[in-house]
Design an enzyme around this catalytic site. Structure first.
Site, PDB file in Angstrom:
ATOM      1  N   ILE A  19       0.821  -1.222   0.000  1.00 46.86           N
ATOM      2  CA  ILE A  19       0.000   0.000   0.000  1.00 46.86           C
ATOM      3  C   ILE A  19       0.847   1.261   0.000  1.00 46.86           C
ATOM      4  O   ILE A  19       0.322   2.373   0.009  1.00 46.86           O
ATOM      5  CB  ILE A  19      -0.956   0.025   1.209  1.00 46.86           C
ATOM      6  CG1 ILE A  19      -0.170  -0.115   2.523  1.00 46.86           C
ATOM      7  CG2 ILE A  19      -2.009  -1.050   1.089  1.00 46.86           C
ATOM      8  CD1 ILE A  19      -1.027   0.015   3.771  1.00 46.86           C
ATOM      9  N   GLY A  20       2.163   1.106  -0.027  1.00 48.62           N
ATOM     10  CA  GLY A  20       3.014   2.286  -0.051  1.00 48.62           C
ATOM     11  C   GLY A  20       4.482   1.931  -0.131  1.00 48.62           C
ATOM     12  O   GLY A  20       4.893   0.790   0.127  1.00 48.62           O
ATOM     13  N   GLY A  75       8.528   3.802   0.620  1.00 45.65           N
ATOM     14  CA  GLY A  75       9.258   4.917   1.226  1.00 45.65           C
ATOM     15  C   GLY A  75      10.737   4.632   1.242  1.00 45.65           C
ATOM     16  O   GLY A  75      11.194   3.568   0.787  1.00 45.65           O
ATOM     17  N   GLY A  76      11.509   5.582   1.777  1.00 44.87           N
ATOM     18  CA  GLY A  76      12.940   5.401   1.860  1.00 44.87           C
ATOM     19  C   GLY A  76      13.324   4.225   2.738  1.00 44.87           C
ATOM     20  O   GLY A  76      14.345   3.576   2.525  1.00 44.87           O
ATOM     21  N   PHE A  77      12.492   3.923   3.733  1.00 43.74           N
ATOM     22  CA  PHE A  77      12.778   2.831   4.653  1.00 43.74           C
ATOM     23  C   PHE A  77      12.455   1.483   4.017  1.00 43.74           C
ATOM     24  O   PHE A  77      13.140   0.497   4.258  1.00 43.74           O
ATOM     25  CB  PHE A  77      11.959   3.033   5.934  1.00 43.74           C
ATOM     26  CG  PHE A  77      12.226   2.011   7.008  1.00 43.74           C
ATOM     27  CD1 PHE A  77      13.322   2.143   7.840  1.00 43.74           C
ATOM     28  CD2 PHE A  77      11.384   0.929   7.182  1.00 43.74           C
ATOM     29  CE1 PHE A  77      13.572   1.203   8.836  1.00 43.74           C
ATOM     30  CE2 PHE A  77      11.623  -0.014   8.175  1.00 43.74           C
ATOM     31  CZ  PHE A  77      12.724   0.123   9.006  1.00 43.74           C
ATOM     32  N   VAL A  85       5.435  -0.762   2.469  1.00 48.89           N
ATOM     33  CA  VAL A  85       4.395  -0.846   3.493  1.00 48.89           C
ATOM     34  C   VAL A  85       3.304  -1.787   2.974  1.00 48.89           C
ATOM     35  O   VAL A  85       2.814  -1.628   1.855  1.00 48.89           O
ATOM     36  CB  VAL A  85       3.794   0.538   3.812  1.00 48.89           C
ATOM     37  CG1 VAL A  85       2.753   0.413   4.914  1.00 48.89           C
ATOM     38  CG2 VAL A  85       4.894   1.515   4.220  1.00 48.89           C
ATOM     39  N   LYS A 119       5.301  -1.929   7.978  1.00 45.98           N
ATOM     40  CA  LYS A 119       6.404  -1.313   7.239  1.00 45.98           C
ATOM     41  C   LYS A 119       7.636  -2.191   7.376  1.00 45.98           C
ATOM     42  O   LYS A 119       8.130  -2.418   8.476  1.00 45.98           O
ATOM     43  CB  LYS A 119       6.683   0.099   7.747  1.00 45.98           C
ATOM     44  CG  LYS A 119       7.764   0.816   6.942  1.00 45.98           C
ATOM     45  CD  LYS A 119       7.726   2.324   7.108  1.00 45.98           C
ATOM     46  CE  LYS A 119       8.194   2.772   8.464  1.00 45.98           C
ATOM     47  NZ  LYS A 119       8.351   4.243   8.536  1.00 45.98           N
ATOM     48  N   ASP A 177      10.431  15.629   8.906  1.00 44.39           N
ATOM     49  CA  ASP A 177      10.068  15.168   7.561  1.00 44.39           C
ATOM     50  C   ASP A 177       8.578  15.357   7.328  1.00 44.39           C
ATOM     51  O   ASP A 177       7.874  14.442   6.892  1.00 44.39           O
ATOM     52  CB  ASP A 177      10.459  13.699   7.389  1.00 44.39           C
ATOM     53  CG  ASP A 177      10.509  13.279   5.926  1.00 44.39           C
ATOM     54  OD1 ASP A 177      10.588  14.174   5.053  1.00 44.39           O
ATOM     55  OD2 ASP A 177      10.469  12.073   5.639  1.00 44.39           O
TER      56      ASP A 177
END
Length: 815
Positions: free
Chosen positions: A488-489, A491-493, A496, A510, A606
Site C-alpha cells: 500500500i506504499g 518509502g525510503g525505509f 508498506v 512497514k 520530515d
C-alpha cells in the site's frame, strides 16, 4: 635594448603568464605529488611528481625501504598512463605517517597508487595493511594481489595538518607507489544532496571514495585533459546488453558544448562533448532503457553524479527522458532545455544519494519519458562516490568484528557477550511481565500512564508501554508472506503492506529493506519516538519485529491512505475545501503536541503530504518518525545536526546552518498548506519553468494579488475569500526565511481554526454562514492580544498557551 622594447617584453611575459593561469582553470593551494621510492623527478600527464626525499619533513618514518621494478603496467590498462609511478615503491614494516602542512582548509583529494611487484625479499602482493586519514578509515586490512589500482578519496580537511597513516597488519607490511594530496574547489562537493527517496542529506564533513568515473561515448579522457587531473574511463565495459536493455549508440560533438568556468570544474569539455544515446528509435511507449552496471560495496550510501549535455541534433524537438538508479526514479521527464534555461549545449549536473542496501550492484539507466510523444535519452558522464558511514569508515563492513587477534577487541568482545547475556535475561523478564499484563484481545497494546520508553539492546527492543514484539511468523501470516498484492506504499525505509492479525485487526506493516546503518538508525528512532507518546492525530505504534535481520514496524491501519494520494490521484475523489482545512487542523494538532507535549520538544523533520495519513473518517494523523529528533535543552535555542528532510519541504535556514528547531517543522508545514491549497506537487518539472517550484510560483501570484489563480480548480468555487486570505497569510508566515519570524504550531493551529470559522462550519448551531463569523475570529484575536499586552509580555501570540483559547472557541470533541 630601448626602454620601449623592455616594456614590450615585460608586457608579453605578463600576458603569457596570465594566459597560462587562465588556461589552467584551477591552481591548487596544496599540491603534494610524491613518487614514492623514487630518487628523481618524473612528469606524468603534465604534472611533476617528486621523490620522497623532497618531502622528508612530511614523513615520520625515514627508515622505510625503497624498492623498484623494471616491469610495467599492461598497455591495455587505463592506468598505463601512470606506468612510471608504478615502477618504484616505499615499504613500511611499522606504522608510518605522512604529515602534510595544509595551506588552505577545505576539500582535498587523496590519491593512493598501488602496483604489487616483487623486489628481492619483498613480494608486494603479500602486503596487508590499513590506511587512515583524519580519523577516517580509507582502507581496512587492504591487500592487492595483482594488477594496478588508484584509490581516490575526497576529505574535508578542517585543520592545518593532514596525517596519512599506514598501519601494517601483524607479521606483514605496507607499501605505496605514489600518492597525491591536492586541494580542490569546495563547490565540487555540495553541502547537501537529495536522495533517491527525496530526503536531503548533508555531505559537509563526510569523506568520499571514488568508485567509478566514467565518460560516456566509449572514450577515455586522460588527466591531462581535465582541469582537476581526473581520469575518466570509457563506458563500454559497463554497458549492459540483454533483452530488456538496449546497447547504447556512441555520439560525439565537442563543438556544440557551451562550457563555463564552473562546468569545467565539474567535468572537462571532452566529457560533455561525448555521450551514449539510447540505441533504439525514440518511442515513449517502448519500455527500453540504456543501462550500465557498476560494482559497489553493500551497506553504504553513495553520491551518484550524472553529467548531461545536449549535443544531439534532434528533428523532433526537446530532449525528454527519465533517469534511474536500480528501480528508483531519480528524475522523471528530465528536460535538458528547461534545466539549462534554454542555453544550447550547456552542461547540467544531477546529484543524488542512493543506498546499496544488500546489493553489490548499481544499475544506472536512462530511458524514454512517457510525458512526451517522442523521447530520446543520453548520458555524457557518470561518477559514483562511496560516502563514509557513521563510524567514519570507507572500508569496513557494517557490524564488522575484524582484528580478532587484538587484545582490545577480545576484551570488548567478551564484555559485549556478558552484557548481551545480562540484557537477554532482562529482556526475557520484561517480556514475561508484559505478556502477563496484556489484556485479552488487545495483542498490540499495553497501557501505562508513565514510564514510556524503550529498553533492550542493539537491534532487539522491548516496548513495555505501547507496543509488543511480534514473531516473524505472525507477520508473515498477516501479510500473506509479504504479498506484492498487499503493498500500500513505498518509502525510503522500505515497502508498506496491509496486514490482518488473527484477531481481525487491520494493520499497516512497514518492512525495512535491510539492516544498513541508515535503516537501523531510522528503525530505532521510529520505535523510540512512537513509544513516548500517543495522540489522536499521531499514527499509533502496535508492534515491531527484528528477527532474522528484519526491521519491521506495525502501525494502525489508515483506510484512506496518504494526503498526497488524495491530492494527486485521479482514481480517488477530490477533497473538499472543508475537508482539506480539517486535515490541516488535525495535522497541526499532532505537530503541536509533538512540540509541546513533553519536557523536550520532538521535531518531526520530515513533514510532508506523504506523511499525513487519513483514517476512514478522513481524520488526519502524522506518520513516519524515522528522521525525528529530540529538541534542544531548555537553555539552548537549537540542535546542531546533519541536514535531513525531503526535497522541496526543507527549511532553508536549517539547510544553511544545520541548526534544527521546531520552526523547521513549521516551514515544512507551510509548504504542505500551499500544496493542499493548490493541489499540485511541490516540485513539478513537467510544468513551465516559472511554475516548477510551487512556493516561488505561489509567492509571485500573491504579490500580483492573483490568489484565486493558484487554487486547485476542484475547490476554487467552494472557498470564501476571507477564509482563503487567512489561510494564505498563515502559510506565508510559516515560510519566513528566518525561523524567529515564523509562528509556532500553536499559532498556526489557531489561525487554521479561524480560517475554518470564516469559511463557515456546517456543524455550528446556526447551520449557515454569516459575516459575524469573521467578526468572531477578529474578536478572539483582539482579546488574546489585549491579554498579552496587559501582562506586559514582549512575545507575540505564538507564546500564549493555546489550550484556554481552544476551550473557549471550539468543543474538545470537534474535528
Amino acid at each position: 635594448m630601448g626602454a620601449s622594447n623592455v616594456h614590450f617584453l615585460i608586457w608579453i611575459l605578463c600576458a603569457l603568464c596570465l594566459r597560462s593561469s587562465l588556461s589552467s582553470g584551477f591552481s591548487p593551494d596544496d599540491n603534494f605529488l610524491i613518487d614514492c621510492g623514487s630518487t628523481s623527478n618524473v612528469t606524468v600527464g603534465g604534472r611533476l611528481f617528486q621523490p620522497d626525499g623532497f618531502f622528508s619533513d612530511n614523513l615520520s618514518n625515514p627508515n622505510g625501504k625503497f624498492v623498484s621494478t623494471a616491469s610495467k603496467v599492461s598497455s591495455s590498462s587505463p592506468l598505463f598512463l601512470f606506468s612510471h609511478l608504478f615502477q618504484t615503491a616505499k615499504v613500511f614494516e611499522t606504522t608510518s605517517e605522512y604529515n602534510f602542512k595544509i595551506k588552505k582548509q577545505g576539500r582535498h583529494w587523496i590519491r593512493l597508487y598501488f602496483y604489487p611487484f616483487v623486489y628481492e625479499n619483498f613480494n608486494l602482493s603479500l602486503a596487508k595493511f590499513s590506511v587512515s586519514a583524519q580519523n577516517i578509515t580509507l582502507l581496512k586490512e587492504f591487500q592487492i594481489e595483482s594488477g594496478s589500482i588508484i584509490k581516490e578519496y575526497s576529505l574535508n580537511v578542517i585543520s592545518s595538518n593532514l596525517v596519512l597513516t599506514f598501519t601494517p597488519m601483524v607479521n606483514s607490511f605496507a607499501f605505496i607507489n605514489a600518492l597525491e594530496v591536492v586541494s580542490v574547489p569546495n563547490e565540487l562537493i555540495p553541502l547537501v544532496v537529495p536522495t533517491v527517496e527525496k530526503i536531503v542529506e548533508s555531505l559537509g564533513n563526510r569523506a568520499l571514495e571514488t568508485v567509478a568515473r566514467v565518460n560516456m561515448g566509449n572514450e577515455t579522457v586522460p588527466p591531462s585533459n581535465d582541469t582537476l587531473s581526473r581520469l575518466w574511463v570509457a563506458d563500454g565495459p559497463f554497458l549492459m546488453h540483454n533483452n530488456q536493455a538496449v546497447a547504447g549508440r556512441f555520439v560525439s560533438n565537442l563543438t556544440r558544448v557551451n562550457m563555463t568556468t564552473d562546468s569545467e570544474i565539474m567535468a572537462p569539455r571532452s566529457v560533455y562533448g561525448t555521450a551514449t544515446q539510447l540505441g533504439a528509435e525514440p518511442d515513449a511507449n517502448a519500455n527500453i532503457n540504456v543501462s550500465w552496471s557498476f560494482d559497489v560495496d553493500p551497506g553504504y550510501e553513495y553520491l551518484i553524479r550524472f553529467h548531461f549535455c545536449d549535443i544531439l541534433d534532434l528533428s523532433f524537438g526537446s530532449l525528454f527522458f527519465n533517469v534511474f538508479v536500480n528501480s528508483w526514479m531519480v528524475k522523471d521527464h528530465l528536460d535538458l532545455n528547461n534545466v539549462t534555461s534554454g542555453i544550447m549545449g550547456a552542461p547540467y549536473v544531477l546529484d543524488t544519494i542512493a543506498s546499496s542496501i544488500d546489493s553489490s550492484k548499481f544499475k544506472i539507466s536512462v530511458g524514454p519519458s512517457s510525458f512526451h510523444e517522442y523521447s530520446a535519452a543520453i548520458l555524457n558522464g557518470l561518477e559514483i562516490m562511496k560516502i563514509s558511514d557513521s563510524r567514519g569508515s570507507l572500508d569496513e563492513p557494517p557490524f564488522d568484528l575484524h582484528s580478532k587477534n587484538s587484545s582490545n577487541v577480545k576484551v570488548g568482545l567478551i564484555a559485549g557477550l556478558v552484557a548481551g547475556l545480562v540484557a537477554a535475561v532482562l529482556v526475557t523478564l520484561v517480556v514475561v511481565l508484559c505478556r502477563r499484563r496484556r489484556k485479552a484481545g488487545l495483542v498490540g497494546y499495553l497501557k501505562e500512564e508513565e514510564n514510556f520508553g524503550v529498553n533492550g539492546r542493539e537491534g532487539n527492543y522491548v516496548i513495555g508501554s505501547v507496543g509488543y514484539k511480534y514473531p516473524l511468523a505472525a507477520i508473515l501470516e498477516a501479510t500473506d508472506h509479504f504479498s506484492e498484492s498487499l503493498v500500500i506504499g513505498h518509502g525510503g525505509f522500505g515497502k508498506v503492506f496491509k496486514g490482518m492479525l488473527r484477531d481481525n485487526t487491520e494493520v499497516a506493516v512497514k518492512r525495512g529493506a535491510s539492516k544498513s546503518q541508515q535503516g537501523l538508525a531510522e528503525f530505532r528512532t521510529e520505535i523510540e519516538m512512537l513509544s513516548q507518546f500517543r495522540h489522536r492525530h499521531l499514527v499509533s505504534l502496535i508492534g515491531y519485529c527484528d528477527e532474522q535481520n528484519e526491521m519491521i514496524i506495525i502501525y494502525e491501519y489508515m483506510e484512506k491512505g496518504s494526503l498526497k494520494d488524495h491530492l494527486y490521484s485521479s482514481e480517488l475523489p477530490s477533497l473538499s475545501w472543508k475537508q482539506r482545512l480539517e486535515i490541516c487542523i488535525g495535522s497541526a494538532r499532532g505537530l503541536h503536541y509533538l512540540h509541546t507535549g513533553s519536557t523536550k520538544a520532538i521535531i518531526h523533520r520530515d513533514v510532508k503530504t506523504a506523511n499525513i495519513l487519513l483514517d476512514q473518517n478522513y481524520m488526519a494523523k502524522v506518520a513516519d518518525f524515522g528522521l525525528s529528533k529530540t529538541g534542544p535543552e531548555f537553555d539552548k535555542t537549537h540542535v546542531s545536526t546533519a541536514v535531513k528532510g525531503s526535497f522541496g519541504y526543507l527549511d532553508p535556514e536549517y539547510l544553511t546552518t544545520q541548526q534544527l528547531t521546531e520552526k523547521s517543522d513549521v516551514y515544512s508545514f507551510g509548504v504542505v498548506m500551499f500544496e493542499v491549497l493548490c493541489g499540485r506537487p511541490v516540485i513539478d518539472p513537467s510544468l513551465p519553468r516559472e511554475k516548477v517550484n510551487l512556493i516561488e510560483w505561489v509567492m509571485k501570484r500573491k504579490d500580483r494579488d492573483e490568489l484565486e489563480e493558484i487554487v486547485d480548480a476542484c475547490i476554487v468555487k467552494q472557498i470564501k475569500l476571507d477564509s482563503l486570505k487567512k489561510y494564505v497569510e498563515t502559510a506565508e508566515k510559516c515560510l519566513a526565511e528566518c525561523g524567529m519570524d515564523r509562528p509556532t504550531m500553536g499559532n498556526v493551529l489557531w489561525n487554521l481554526e479561524c480560517a475554518l470559522q470564516l469559511q463557515g462550519d456546517e456543524r455550528s448551531s446556526h447551520g449557515k454562514e454569516s459575516s459575524s463569523q469573521a467578526d468572531l475570529s477578529n474578536h478572539w484575536e483582539v482579546s488574546v492580544l489585549t491579554t498579552q499586552f496587559s501582562t506586559g509580555s514582549a512575545v507575540d501570540i505564538a507564546g500564549i498557551s493555546m489550550s484556554k483559547v481552544f476551550a473557549q472557541m471550539v468543543r474538545e470533541d470537534m474535528r
